[in-house]
Scaffold this motif. Sequence first.
Motif, mmCIF file in Angstrom:
data_model
loop_
_atom_site.group_PDB
_atom_site.id
_atom_site.type_symbol
_atom_site.label_atom_id
_atom_site.label_comp_id
_atom_site.label_asym_id
_atom_site.label_seq_id
_atom_site.Cartn_x
_atom_site.Cartn_y
_atom_site.Cartn_z
ATOM 1 N N LYS A 102 1.857 20.918 -0.653
ATOM 2 C CA LYS A 102 2.796 20.797 0.221
ATOM 3 C C LYS A 102 2.471 21.707 1.372
ATOM 4 C CE LYS A 102 6.662 19.911 -2.948
ATOM 5 N NZ LYS A 102 7.790 20.644 -3.609
ATOM 6 N N LYS A 103 1.812 22.619 1.186
ATOM 7 C CA LYS A 103 1.302 23.581 2.526
ATOM 8 C C LYS A 103 0.524 22.875 3.102
ATOM 9 C CE LYS A 103 1.116 27.871 -0.443
ATOM 10 N NZ LYS A 103 0.231 28.933 -0.976
ATOM 11 N N ARG A 104 -0.424 21.836 2.830
ATOM 12 C CA ARG A 104 -1.230 21.096 3.480
ATOM 13 C C ARG A 104 -0.896 19.694 3.803
ATOM 14 N NH1 ARG A 104 -3.515 24.831 0.536
ATOM 15 N NH2 ARG A 104 -5.305 26.134 1.478
ATOM 16 N N ARG A 105 0.472 19.486 3.582
ATOM 17 C CA ARG A 105 1.076 18.138 3.909
ATOM 18 C C ARG A 105 0.313 16.866 3.259
ATOM 19 N NH1 ARG A 105 2.517 16.703 9.855
ATOM 20 N NH2 ARG A 105 4.334 15.623 8.740
ATOM 21 N N ALA A 106 -0.105 17.187 2.048
ATOM 22 C CA ALA A 106 -0.572 16.196 1.048
ATOM 23 C C ALA A 106 0.727 15.178 0.656
ATOM 24 C CB ALA A 106 -1.267 16.644 -0.018
ATOM 25 N N LEU A 107 0.142 13.999 0.876
ATOM 26 C CA LEU A 107 1.213 12.896 0.278
ATOM 27 C C LEU A 107 0.711 12.826 -1.154
ATOM 28 C CD1 LEU A 107 0.036 10.049 3.071
ATOM 29 C CD2 LEU A 107 2.259 11.697 2.987
ATOM 30 N N PHE A 108 -0.072 12.762 -1.896
ATOM 31 C CA PHE A 108 -0.339 12.756 -3.223
ATOM 32 C C PHE A 108 -1.659 13.723 -3.649
ATOM 33 C CE2 PHE A 108 -2.059 8.774 -1.945
ATOM 34 C CZ PHE A 108 -3.111 8.761 -2.474
ATOM 35 N N ILE A 109 -1.835 13.922 -4.762
ATOM 36 C CA ILE A 109 -2.980 14.314 -5.401
ATOM 37 C C ILE A 109 -3.423 13.365 -6.439
ATOM 38 C CG2 ILE A 109 -4.137 16.327 -6.579
ATOM 39 C CD1 ILE A 109 -1.561 18.155 -5.801
ATOM 40 N N LYS A 110 -4.766 12.857 -6.019
ATOM 41 C CA LYS A 110 -5.388 12.216 -7.128
ATOM 42 C C LYS A 110 -6.649 12.820 -8.076
ATOM 43 C CE LYS A 110 -5.948 7.571 -6.062
ATOM 44 N NZ LYS A 110 -5.425 7.080 -7.363
ATOM 45 N N MET A 111 -6.421 12.585 -9.335
ATOM 46 C CA MET A 111 -7.455 13.117 -10.186
ATOM 47 C C MET A 111 -7.719 12.071 -11.098
ATOM 48 S SD MET A 111 -4.289 15.312 -11.921
ATOM 49 C CE MET A 111 -3.509 15.529 -10.552
ATOM 50 N N ASP A 112 -8.924 12.436 -11.877
ATOM 51 C CA ASP A 112 -9.637 11.502 -12.902
ATOM 52 C C ASP A 112 -10.285 12.632 -13.749
ATOM 53 O OD1 ASP A 112 -11.650 12.183 -11.330
ATOM 54 O OD2 ASP A 112 -11.949 9.954 -10.267
ATOM 55 N N PRO A 113 -9.634 13.258 -14.597
ATOM 56 C CA PRO A 113 -10.207 14.086 -15.474
ATOM 57 C C PRO A 113 -11.258 13.387 -16.690
ATOM 58 C CG PRO A 113 -7.902 13.716 -16.109
ATOM 59 C CD PRO A 113 -8.010 13.163 -15.001
ATOM 60 N N ALA A 114 -12.221 14.304 -16.734
ATOM 61 C CA ALA A 114 -13.005 13.729 -17.534
ATOM 62 C C ALA A 114 -13.042 13.936 -19.144
ATOM 63 C CB ALA A 114 -14.794 14.571 -17.530
#
Length: 409
Positions: A102-114
């Motif tokens: 939110k601080k960086r005005r991100a629209l979403f966070i994508k992740m692909d854990p190992a």
Amino acid sequence: MEVKDMQFTTNLSREEYDAFVASHPNSNLLQSYDWARVKSNWDHLYTGMKNEEGKLIATALVLIKPLPGGFSMMYIPRGPILDYTNQPLLTAFLRHLKQEGKKRRALFIKMDPAIIIGKYPSSDTSRPKNGQEALVKNFENAGCIHQGFTTMISESIQPRFHSIVDRPEDLLASLPKKTKKLIKEAEKRHLKIVQGRHALLEDFASLVAKTEDRKHVALRSKEYFKHLLDCYGDNSIIMLAIADLGLILSENQKKLAKIEADLTSLPENQKKKRFTLEEQKAGLEKDIANLEQFGKELGTLDPTPIAGVLTIKYGKCAEMLYAGMDDRFRRFMPQYKTYIENFQWAFDHGCEEFSMGGVEGTLDDGLTHFKDNFAPLIHEYIGEFDLPVNALLYKPSKWAYNRRKGGQD
């Protein structure tokens, strides 16, 4: 431990961060401290969660990409890294990451854990799972949206299926009979494997460029390869297969002369022997003509690089990131000897696994079949998750993201 006793941080030192990540069961090169340096066109954060004793219990290298309109996208490649069965920890850590978003005005966070949900040979059509797929629910409970158990490489940022060789007691003994034969074929050609880093960059980049031209794909430049070597230092290596064309030509000419002499002295009634010698003669004549043509094209018969790989090791695993070959020399089987020596380098340096990279989830393409020559197991990962940050704009931004990468909403 209560959530209130946990401390979130975005100020981790290299030593503290890598000590945790490199030793974690879910360690991955793409979560290493230096991967942010590799991806220098992205901003980044080294985030973590500590318990009440100040011990690090969760980390995530977060890459941040600016988007139009002052927005951004955040991506955690092969992370975050923590105990995924600890729901309070997972929920708390992702909540803090969302606040950073939110601080960086991100629209979403994508992740692909190992998270590996299955290990099996590509020939095992049952594709047995290990129960780790149940962790999808834990991420969903923390607010994430699973993007599905995709199949094709193009459907995700990182391939969901990787071809990985586990460290064997005896590397050569673990290989299929066919592969051992192909390695011997390479050795008959007197191929020499040399290893180094910056001194081999020019030749390696040239081989990758030949692969790009042959496969009509865009890989990376010499400058990018140099950047990788600069970032990972002694944990990186280039290996090249060198063919001494002059030596091979001279040996073939001697063999041909002997066969011709044998044919001259061979009695006429030994037809089977004559047929065998004639076949060998034709093969040698073809090889000699090819070598002479190579000499004309290259302008030399001096030792020449014909194949190469670039590998980085981190934690318990080494990853072959790039490979290239001069296709004119494919009959020399250089990749087989190069790969095996590359594996051995990794295992000699303490690695337990060697990743040859991603493959299509259909497991029936040419790349999968080639990698199967080295007796790997397929490691099937859990896939991607999205953590929406901007609830209002997540769906339209997701649609735009899918459209840009060629997917569907």
